[in-house]
Design a protein around this motif. Structure first.
Motif: not given
Length: 547
Positions: A3-11
């Motif tokens: 998996v990947l969280k694209v931006h630190p502020s993403d939820n």
């Protein structure tokens, strides 16, 4: 990595491979148990959401929950609706970290130098009608010229039809014909061109020029003027009926706006000349004479600053904004740092990232123009019941782009991080180096047609689902967002960026590799597959609503 969280502020979190309900997935210091299946390219909730809660991806608002969503639940059109932040004239944010361009600093490409100082990556003669009434005459000219001059493609399917005819004549049944082992040869002998320095004669048929608004006629003439004055074009033959809205005087006015043609332009009007035979005969003779002159031009070294790259995407998927788009975004930054020019278009696919792009405009005047074009375009779309929120196609949604804002946030990555040096309304021509924003639809062919009309001498086209789009005069280089697509459609995909998803390559490494490929195509040492397969799509944009 699963998996990947694209931006630190993403939820929300992106699945890089198919995930099953009940699986516990670790990202960072958080373990989340999935409550539903989540297919690759799709997203799942990092937290519990209540109705109306904001969905954040790429660090921006991309939707709102329209029903409660559990942590680990698939984010879909059933539980999320489009939402995007408003935008204003904000602070200028034009500082950017330029990439290291030492690898490319003294590089050149071999191009066709034109009298106005521009450099082409190809050398075409174009034949175009001022009105759709002349399309048939263009077809007659094409049949007369292309094969005799050595530009006809050998259709590998011609032999297939011959074999089917032979089976039918021999009395075979339909079932036997359908089950027959028909051989389609991939070996196509090259024809010898009469004019080796001319890449081809292109015939730009369209369905406009009369019967529409005067504004459409003016825009058409502006687009055609962009092609006539394009550095990839050696000269043009123009056919006119005579009574249409798009008059030659209007075309000449648009040519003058772009600094004049500075090349041979031959005009023939059917109602003035009389018979079709006279019209076509005169046009063929003059075109042939023009080709003799065009053949005298040869490729010469040119700095990379003479490249103008159009940035396009089509058949996008959930990986587009993670692999291919940011990769060509880095290519864009490299080229801008080298003094070159890139064009980011498809305004419906910039919905939700307006504030960032507006802030990156070098002046408030440009920011105001961009904001106005975005608001006006969306308003006109909404007036006929098709706002930007309706932009994602069924294919986009199936592969994870469930709202326009998600699609847009990923699409905008194609423009890299450099300041916006100019904002253009269709069909204006690029006049400033750097990142240009061009108002076009998201429609693949209309947008690609427009980018080339504004001066792009090469187009980088990303796709997650696969599309055969090309252009009559500019090489369109296709990039896949994922490796399975690259392996499935090797006949239309030039470059694979699925390596980024697989962790085999960084975005920066892919961006440099893409620029190397661009230099080869621009120099004529490598043929883009869209050119090889004669994909010559050309659709002018009617300024009515098209998304």
């Amino acid at each position: 990595m699963k998996v990947l969280k694209v931006h630190p502020s993403d939820n929300v979190i992106v699945a890089l491979q198919d995930l099953k309900a009940g699986a516990t997935v670790t990202y960072g210091d958080k373990n989340i148990t999935l409550v539903t299946d989540v297919n690759a390219k799709h997203k799942y909730a990092e937290y519990d959401f209540q109705v109306g809660d904001e969905i954040i991806m790429y660090g921006v608002l991309v939707g709102k929950a329209k029903q409660p969503i559990k942590q680990g639940e698939w984010i879909s059109t059933f539980n999320v609706q489009h939402a995007s932040a408003d935008f204003t004239i904000g602070q200028r944010k034009t500082d950017w970290t330029q990439p290291d361009v030492s690898r490319f600093k003294n590089r050149h490409f071999l191009g066709y130098h034109r009298a106005d100082g521009s450099v082409g990556t190809a050398n075409y003669w174009i034949v175009l009608p001022l009105v759709f009434c002349e399309n048939r005459n263009l077809d007659v000219m094409k049949n007369a010229l292309v094969d005799q001059l050595g530009y006809a493609s050998h259709d590998k399917y011609h032999r297939q039809t011959e074999q089917l005819v032979e089976l039918y004549k021999s009395g075979k049944s339909i079932e036997e014909i359908l089950n027959a082992d028909i051989q389609v040869s991939n070996t196509v002998p090259a024809q010898e061109r009469l004019f080796p320095n001319v890449d081809g004669v292109r015939f730009l048929t369209h369905d406009m020029g009369c019967g529409g608004t005067r504004q459409d006629a003016q825009a058409l003439c502006g687009l055609l003027a962009g092609y006539i004055t394009h550095p990839n074009v050696a000269g043009a033959t123009i056919l006119s009926l005579g009574c249409q809205n798009a008059q030659y005087s209007m075309l000449q006015e648009e040519i003058n706006k772009r600094g004049g043609a500075n090349k041979p332009v031959y005009f023939f009007e059917q109602q003035a000349l009389g018979t079709e035979e006279r019209l076509i005969s005169e046009a063929i003779k003059q075109t042939f004479a023009g080709l003799v002159e065009a053949n005298k031009v040869q490729r010469q070294p040119a700095p990379l600053s003479k490249l103008v790259i159009g940035l396009e995407c089509g058949g996008s998927d959930g990986f587009s904004g993670i692999s291919a788009n940011p990769a060509i975004g880095y290519t864009s930054d490299l080229l801008v740092a080298l003094g070159g020019t890139v064009i980011l278009a498809e305004f419906p696919e910039l919905c939700g990232v307006e504030q960032e792009l507006s802030n990156r405009c070098v002046t408030e005047e440009l920011a105001g123009k961009f904001n106005h074009l975005m608001r006006t375009y969306n308003q006109r779309a909404e007036e006929v019941g098709s706002g930007f929120y309706m932009n994602p196609s069924p294919g986009n949604i199936k592969d994870g782009l469930i709202t326009d804002a998600i699609k847009s946030a990923g699409a905008a990555k194609k423009g890299g991080t450099s300041p916006v040096t100019d904002v253009l309304d269709y069909p204006e021509k690029v006049s400033k180096s750097g990142l240009n924003l061009l108002c076009t639809p998201g429609n693949d062919v209309e947008s690609t047609t427009a980018e080339v009309g504004s001066g792009a001498n090469i187009v980088l086209f990303t796709t997650g689902l696969g599309t055969p789009t090309g252009n009559p005069i500019a090489p369109v280089i296709k990039l896949s967002t994922n490796t399975p697509l690259y392996e499935k459609m090797p006949d239309i995909i030039d470059i694979n960026t699925g390596t980024i998803i697989e962790g085999k390559e960084t975005i920066e490494q892919a961006g440099e590799r893409i620029l190397e490929y661009v230099i080869e195509v621009a120099s004529g040492s490598r043929e883009a597959l869209s050119v090889k397969h004669n994909q010559e799509d050309f659709i002018p944009w009617k300024r009515g609503v098209s998304l």
